[in-house]
Design an enzyme around this catalytic site. Structure first.
Site, PDB file in Angstrom:
ATOM      1  N   LYS A 134       0.840  -1.188   0.000  1.00  0.00           N
ATOM      2  CA  LYS A 134       0.000   0.000   0.000  1.00  0.00           C
ATOM      3  C   LYS A 134       0.878   1.242   0.000  1.00  0.00           C
ATOM      4  O   LYS A 134       2.025   1.134   0.427  1.00  0.00           O
ATOM      5  CB  LYS A 134      -0.965   0.016   1.181  1.00  0.00           C
ATOM      6  N   TYR A 218      -4.580   4.592   6.292  1.00  0.00           N
ATOM      7  CA  TYR A 218      -5.077   3.758   7.391  1.00  0.00           C
ATOM      8  C   TYR A 218      -6.320   4.380   8.024  1.00  0.00           C
ATOM      9  O   TYR A 218      -7.262   3.673   8.392  1.00  0.00           O
ATOM     10  CB  TYR A 218      -3.994   3.556   8.453  1.00  0.00           C
TER      11      TYR A 218
HETATM   12  P1  NAD Z   1      12.339   1.897   1.944  1.00  0.00           P
HETATM   13  O1  NAD Z   1      12.725   3.227   1.484  1.00  0.00           O
HETATM   14  O2  NAD Z   1      12.919   1.423   3.237  1.00  0.00           O
HETATM   15  O3  NAD Z   1      12.659   0.800   0.842  1.00  0.00           O
HETATM   16  C1  NAD Z   1      12.364   1.016  -0.500  1.00  0.00           C
HETATM   17  C2  NAD Z   1      13.208   0.086  -1.336  1.00  0.00           C
HETATM   18  O4  NAD Z   1      12.973   0.388  -2.713  1.00  0.00           O
HETATM   19  C3  NAD Z   1      14.718   0.247  -1.095  1.00  0.00           C
HETATM   20  O5  NAD Z   1      15.306  -1.010  -1.026  1.00  0.00           O
HETATM   21  C4  NAD Z   1      15.192   0.995  -2.334  1.00  0.00           C
HETATM   22  O6  NAD Z   1      16.534   0.693  -2.668  1.00  0.00           O
HETATM   23  C5  NAD Z   1      14.235   0.469  -3.393  1.00  0.00           C
HETATM   24  N1  NAD Z   1      14.145   1.332  -4.555  1.00  0.00           N
HETATM   25  C6  NAD Z   1      14.211   0.905  -5.822  1.00  0.00           C
HETATM   26  N2  NAD Z   1      14.137   1.925  -6.688  1.00  0.00           N
HETATM   27  C7  NAD Z   1      14.036   3.045  -5.945  1.00  0.00           C
HETATM   28  C8  NAD Z   1      13.940   4.412  -6.255  1.00  0.00           C
HETATM   29  N3  NAD Z   1      13.918   4.855  -7.535  1.00  0.00           N
HETATM   30  N4  NAD Z   1      13.862   5.283  -5.256  1.00  0.00           N
HETATM   31  C9  NAD Z   1      13.854   4.873  -3.976  1.00  0.00           C
HETATM   32  N5  NAD Z   1      13.939   3.564  -3.603  1.00  0.00           N
HETATM   33  C10 NAD Z   1      14.034   2.660  -4.582  1.00  0.00           C
HETATM   34  O7  NAD Z   1      10.741   1.888   2.003  1.00  0.00           O
HETATM   35  P2  NAD Z   1       9.793   0.898   2.812  1.00  0.00           P
HETATM   36  O8  NAD Z   1       9.437   1.531   4.086  1.00  0.00           O
HETATM   37  O9  NAD Z   1      10.382  -0.455   2.830  1.00  0.00           O
HETATM   38  O10 NAD Z   1       8.484   0.937   1.902  1.00  0.00           O
HETATM   39  C11 NAD Z   1       8.369   0.151   0.741  1.00  0.00           C
HETATM   40  C12 NAD Z   1       6.881  -0.072   0.454  1.00  0.00           C
HETATM   41  O11 NAD Z   1       6.309  -0.776   1.540  1.00  0.00           O
HETATM   42  C13 NAD Z   1       6.073   1.201   0.298  1.00  0.00           C
HETATM   43  O12 NAD Z   1       5.048   1.007  -0.627  1.00  0.00           O
HETATM   44  C14 NAD Z   1       5.467   1.392   1.680  1.00  0.00           C
HETATM   45  O13 NAD Z   1       4.264   2.136   1.666  1.00  0.00           O
HETATM   46  C15 NAD Z   1       5.213  -0.044   2.058  1.00  0.00           C
HETATM   47  N6  NAD Z   1       5.158  -0.246   3.514  1.00  0.00           N
HETATM   48  C16 NAD Z   1       4.061  -0.830   4.008  1.00  0.00           C
HETATM   49  C17 NAD Z   1       3.942  -1.034   5.352  1.00  0.00           C
HETATM   50  C18 NAD Z   1       2.731  -1.717   5.896  1.00  0.00           C
HETATM   51  O14 NAD Z   1       2.528  -1.671   7.102  1.00  0.00           O
HETATM   52  N7  NAD Z   1       1.925  -2.350   5.059  1.00  0.00           N
HETATM   53  C19 NAD Z   1       4.955  -0.608   6.210  1.00  0.00           C
HETATM   54  C20 NAD Z   1       6.088  -0.008   5.662  1.00  0.00           C
HETATM   55  C21 NAD Z   1       6.188   0.179   4.291  1.00  0.00           C
END
Ligand code: NAD
Length: 363
Positions: A134, A218
């Protein structure tokens, strides 16, 4: 059919018969020896590393078998920790060759929201089932393209709304259908945490940043579940107390929803403060959840003294097992792409309302 597969089907045919499913359907795409679906995580950031990969170890129906990453330095650690075979490691450049890999049944897109549509569509085109984090995408058009791609490829699409797999959330979601306290009249809901990062996708418009899709969703979800209805009108105010960081997107979004029955919801979301609660005033009672959309410990109380406090060992494991079961048994996903789309439709209207300082009707 190879010998192992024939043996596996023979061995487990009784189960398939008992569930009323043809063996070839029940076991389509499942691993030949473990009966688990092979999952590949796309994007090895915080959520994959800290939450999903550990949760996958607790699932009954999934196995972490593949990774897709643009950071080669992460690969040895992941391989060592989770026993991922060399042939199941992909970069974003060779990602499409996952199509030929029978180890992988599901591609789970865990990238910034601005990349969800691109990679979910690519994943569908490889013939793998798609799970996507999401918010589903940045726009209604992107969500519709994702749904269409999965339909055309005849694969299933689920959105990672972990809360809908939590019995504590399901409790108030059910109240929205059965209405034991009558109509909800007023809803107040918040979702926020303190994000101190200064150069992250959450502050980048193109990558799908902004608090509305990240945390506001949420509050929106809970309001929709409490009413069991879709909002018909929104108004909203976007703001930031840190304009030096939030130059492209909002730090805080306050939004108000009007539902067809006349219920009004007042929601707040922010990257500037930690908050997560839900209060509902019904015709004949009230509900208070604190928190309502955390990873664990969602709990609450009703005005008649009922406590809402169901145990759930791991929310994400429950989500992935439920979604895997829907694939194995070929049933509908609990949270399909259409559910992600419903939120993005409202979020588009919320942004229009905030920008133009007006109320926006949702057709
Ligand atoms: P994050 O920034 O920690 O990780 C993102 C990942 O994407 C990194 O590994 C990064 O290297 C990669 N990536 C690839 N191409 C990229 C670009 N062009 N720019 C930036 N990053 C790039 O983020 P996250 O917190 O892991 O979030 C990832 C997804 O998970 C999002 O959609 C977020 O909304 C979702 N999420 C959901 C929940 C939940 O409770 N359901 C919790 C946290 C995150």
């Amino acid at each position: 059919m190879d010998k192992n597969r024939r043996h596996f089907i023979q061995k487990t045919g009784i189960l398939a018969t008992a569930t009323g499913l043809a063996p070839q359907l029940f076991f389509a795409n499942t691993d030949r020896t473990s009966g688990k679906l092979g999952v590949a995580l796309v994007g090895l950031g915080y959520y994959s590393t800290e939450v999903l990969a550990p949760a996958l170890q607790l699932t009954k129906h999934c196995e972490l078998r593949g990774i897709v990453t643009g950071s080669p330095e992460k690969v040895p650690l992941w391989q060592k920790k989770y026993g991922i075979a060399d042939k199941n490691v992909y970069s974003y450049d060779n990602f499409n060759t996952i199509a030929n890999n029978p180890d992988i049944d599901v591609v789970y897109v865990v990238l910034p929201p601005g990349l969800h549509a691109e990679y979910a569509i690519k994943a569908a085109e490889t013939g793998k089932h798609v799970w996507c984090e999401k918010p589903m995408a940045r726009t209604v058009a992107e969500c519709e393209a994702m749904i269409q791609a999965c339909k055309e490829a005849k694969v299933k699409l689920a959105i990672g709304y972990r809360c809908q797999h939590d019995p504590n959330v399901q409790f108030f979601q059910k109240m929205g259908k059965t209405r034991p306290f009558g109509l909800p009249k007023m809803i107040s809901c918040t979702a926020g945490y303190v994000d101190l990062r200064t150069d992250h996708w959450k502050q980048n418009k193109k990558l799908g940043g902004g608090v509305m899709g990240d945390m506001g969703v949420y509050a929106l979800q809970s309001a929709r579940m409490v009413t069991g209805e879709e909002p018909i009108m929104v108004s909203a105010q976007a703001s930031t107390t840190r304009p030096e960081i939030y130059t492209e997107v909002e730090e805080t979004m306050s939004f108000q929803l009007t539902f067809p029955s006349g219920t009004i919801a007042s929601c707040q979301s922010s990257f500037g403060t930690r908050t997560n609660n839900l209060h509902v005033a019904y015709e004949k009672g009230w509900l208070k959840m604190d928190p309502h959309s955390a990873y664990s410990g969602n709990k609450g109380k009703l005005s008649d003294g009922t406590l809402i406090d169901f145990a759930l060992p791991n929310q994400q494991a429950a989500q992935m097992d439920n979604d895997a079961r829907s694939i194995i048994q070929d049933t509908s996903m609990l949270v399909p792409g259409e559910e992600g789309l419903r939120d993005i439709r409202v979020i588009e209207a919320i942004y229009r309302a905030a920008k133009n300082n007006c109320s926006v009707a949702i057709p």
